[in-house]
Design a protein around this motif. Sequence first.
Motif, PDB file in Angstrom:
ATOM      1  N   HIS A   1       0.835  -1.202   0.000  1.00  0.00           N
ATOM      2  CA  HIS A   1       0.000   0.000   0.000  1.00  0.00           C
ATOM      3  C   HIS A   1       0.870   1.254   0.000  1.00  0.00           C
ATOM      4  CE1 HIS A   1      -3.250   2.714   1.066  1.00  0.00           C
ATOM      5  NE2 HIS A   1      -4.072   1.733   0.731  1.00  0.00           N
ATOM      6  N   PRO A   2       0.564   2.231  -0.864  1.00  0.00           N
ATOM      7  CA  PRO A   2       1.409   3.425  -0.959  1.00  0.00           C
ATOM      8  C   PRO A   2       1.266   4.404   0.217  1.00  0.00           C
ATOM      9  CG  PRO A   2      -0.473   3.642  -2.406  1.00  0.00           C
ATOM     10  CD  PRO A   2      -0.517   2.242  -1.837  1.00  0.00           C
ATOM     11  N   THR A   3       0.231   4.240   1.038  1.00  0.00           N
ATOM     12  CA  THR A   3       0.009   5.145   2.156  1.00  0.00           C
ATOM     13  C   THR A   3       0.819   4.697   3.366  1.00  0.00           C
ATOM     14  OG1 THR A   3      -2.237   5.528   1.384  1.00  0.00           O
ATOM     15  CG2 THR A   3      -1.751   6.201   3.623  1.00  0.00           C
ATOM     16  N   ASP A   4       1.402   5.657   4.042  1.00  0.00           N
ATOM     17  CA  ASP A   4       2.171   5.389   5.252  1.00  0.00           C
ATOM     18  C   ASP A   4       1.268   4.716   6.285  1.00  0.00           C
ATOM     19  OD1 ASP A   4       3.767   5.448   7.504  1.00  0.00           O
ATOM     20  OD2 ASP A   4       4.050   7.611   7.491  1.00  0.00           O
ATOM     21  N   PRO A   5       1.685   3.581   6.855  1.00  0.00           N
ATOM     22  CA  PRO A   5       0.839   2.879   7.825  1.00  0.00           C
ATOM     23  C   PRO A   5       0.527   3.720   9.061  1.00  0.00           C
ATOM     24  CG  PRO A   5       2.938   1.741   7.522  1.00  0.00           C
ATOM     25  CD  PRO A   5       2.909   2.862   6.566  1.00  0.00           C
ATOM     26  N   LEU A   6       1.411   4.619   9.422  1.00  0.00           N
ATOM     27  CA  LEU A   6       1.151   5.487  10.570  1.00  0.00           C
ATOM     28  C   LEU A   6      -0.019   6.425  10.277  1.00  0.00           C
ATOM     29  CD1 LEU A   6       2.002   6.295  13.387  1.00  0.00           C
ATOM     30  CD2 LEU A   6       3.671   7.847  12.378  1.00  0.00           C
ATOM     31  N   ILE A   7      -0.104   6.919   9.058  1.00  0.00           N
ATOM     32  CA  ILE A   7      -1.221   7.781   8.670  1.00  0.00           C
ATOM     33  C   ILE A   7      -2.525   6.987   8.698  1.00  0.00           C
ATOM     34  CG2 ILE A   7      -2.244   9.097   6.771  1.00  0.00           C
ATOM     35  CD1 ILE A   7       0.574  10.025   6.079  1.00  0.00           C
ATOM     36  N   LEU A   8      -2.490   5.759   8.215  1.00  0.00           N
ATOM     37  CA  LEU A   8      -3.698   4.920   8.254  1.00  0.00           C
ATOM     38  C   LEU A   8      -4.166   4.708   9.694  1.00  0.00           C
ATOM     39  CD1 LEU A   8      -2.842   2.222   5.573  1.00  0.00           C
ATOM     40  CD2 LEU A   8      -4.491   4.090   5.376  1.00  0.00           C
ATOM     41  N   PHE A   9      -3.224   4.451  10.590  1.00  0.00           N
ATOM     42  CA  PHE A   9      -3.598   4.273  11.995  1.00  0.00           C
ATOM     43  C   PHE A   9      -4.206   5.548  12.560  1.00  0.00           C
ATOM     44  CE2 PHE A   9      -2.864   4.582  16.518  1.00  0.00           C
ATOM     45  CZ  PHE A   9      -3.434   3.403  16.961  1.00  0.00           C
ATOM     46  N   LYS A  10      -3.580   6.683  12.273  1.00  0.00           N
ATOM     47  CA  LYS A  10      -4.099   7.950  12.781  1.00  0.00           C
ATOM     48  C   LYS A  10      -5.483   8.244  12.215  1.00  0.00           C
ATOM     49  CE  LYS A  10       0.058  10.585  13.904  1.00  0.00           C
ATOM     50  NZ  LYS A  10       0.807  11.809  13.553  1.00  0.00           N
ATOM     51  N   MET A  11      -5.725   7.862  10.966  1.00  0.00           N
ATOM     52  CA  MET A  11      -7.058   8.048  10.382  1.00  0.00           C
ATOM     53  C   MET A  11      -8.092   7.248  11.168  1.00  0.00           C
ATOM     54  SD  MET A  11      -6.185   7.934   6.317  1.00  0.00           S
ATOM     55  CE  MET A  11      -7.884   7.982   5.763  1.00  0.00           C
ATOM     56  N   MET A  12      -7.766   5.997  11.467  1.00  0.00           N
ATOM     57  CA  MET A  12      -8.697   5.168  12.228  1.00  0.00           C
ATOM     58  C   MET A  12      -8.871   5.701  13.654  1.00  0.00           C
ATOM     59  SD  MET A  12      -9.574   3.294   9.844  1.00  0.00           S
ATOM     60  CE  MET A  12     -10.719   2.231  10.670  1.00  0.00           C
TER      61      MET A  12
ATOM     62  N   ILE B   1     -12.273   8.315  17.774  1.00  0.00           N
ATOM     63  CA  ILE B   1     -12.497   9.415  18.719  1.00  0.00           C
ATOM     64  C   ILE B   1     -13.786  10.174  18.411  1.00  0.00           C
ATOM     65  CG2 ILE B   1     -11.636  11.692  19.424  1.00  0.00           C
ATOM     66  CD1 ILE B   1      -8.839  10.552  19.327  1.00  0.00           C
ATOM     67  N   TYR B   2     -14.040  10.410  17.115  1.00  0.00           N
ATOM     68  CA  TYR B   2     -15.196  11.231  16.734  1.00  0.00           C
ATOM     69  C   TYR B   2     -16.406  10.408  16.296  1.00  0.00           C
ATOM     70  CZ  TYR B   2     -12.031  15.089  17.260  1.00  0.00           C
ATOM     71  OH  TYR B   2     -11.153  15.998  17.791  1.00  0.00           O
ATOM     72  N   GLY B   3     -16.352   9.099  16.488  1.00  0.00           N
ATOM     73  CA  GLY B   3     -17.508   8.256  16.212  1.00  0.00           C
ATOM     74  C   GLY B   3     -17.862   8.155  14.737  1.00  0.00           C
ATOM     75  N   ILE B   4     -16.874   8.250  13.879  1.00  0.00           N
ATOM     76  CA  ILE B   4     -17.102   8.116  12.439  1.00  0.00           C
ATOM     77  C   ILE B   4     -16.897   6.647  12.094  1.00  0.00           C
ATOM     78  CG2 ILE B   4     -16.401   8.884  10.144  1.00  0.00           C
ATOM     79  CD1 ILE B   4     -15.152  11.376  11.559  1.00  0.00           C
ATOM     80  N   ARG B   5     -17.981   5.952  11.834  1.00  0.00           N
ATOM     81  CA  ARG B   5     -17.913   4.506  11.636  1.00  0.00           C
ATOM     82  C   ARG B   5     -17.630   4.093  10.203  1.00  0.00           C
ATOM     83  NH1 ARG B   5     -21.086   1.552  15.989  1.00  0.00           N
ATOM     84  NH2 ARG B   5     -21.338   3.153  17.562  1.00  0.00           N
ATOM     85  N   SER B   6     -17.974   4.926   9.272  1.00  0.00           N
ATOM     86  CA  SER B   6     -17.784   4.610   7.865  1.00  0.00           C
ATOM     87  C   SER B   6     -16.423   5.117   7.390  1.00  0.00           C
ATOM     88  CB  SER B   6     -18.891   5.276   7.039  1.00  0.00           C
ATOM     89  OG  SER B   6     -18.550   5.289   5.676  1.00  0.00           O
ATOM     90  N   GLU B   7     -15.659   4.250   6.727  1.00  0.00           N
ATOM     91  CA  GLU B   7     -14.367   4.670   6.189  1.00  0.00           C
ATOM     92  C   GLU B   7     -14.541   5.706   5.083  1.00  0.00           C
ATOM     93  OE1 GLU B   7     -11.787   1.439   5.188  1.00  0.00           O
ATOM     94  OE2 GLU B   7     -12.122   0.460   7.116  1.00  0.00           O
ATOM     95  N   ARG B   8     -15.594   5.585   4.310  1.00  0.00           N
ATOM     96  CA  ARG B   8     -15.861   6.585   3.268  1.00  0.00           C
ATOM     97  C   ARG B   8     -16.180   7.946   3.884  1.00  0.00           C
ATOM     98  NH1 ARG B   8     -19.462   3.120  -1.059  1.00  0.00           N
ATOM     99  NH2 ARG B   8     -17.760   1.740  -1.661  1.00  0.00           N
TER     100      ARG B   8
END
Length: 65
Positions: A25-36, A41-48
């Motif tokens: 995957h071209p995205t930094d794994p740390l960024i993916l973790f921070k996104m999740m 934290i903000y209760g956003i359940r949908s990845e989209r």
Amino acid sequence: MIDKYIDFSFLLKKIRPYYSDNNGHPTDPLILFKMMFIGYIYGIRSERQLEREIRTNVAYRWFLG
């Protein structure tokens, strides 16, 4: 603000054996973790929805680096 209290560098040590520098995957794994982390934290359940929120919220993008 969260970066002030949590040092996310420990994640890179944990996940390094599972990622290749030239394949995957071209995205930094740390960024993916921070996104999740933002989604949790903000209760956003949908990845989209999370992706849309990150595109429009400057604070989220600042946190992601």
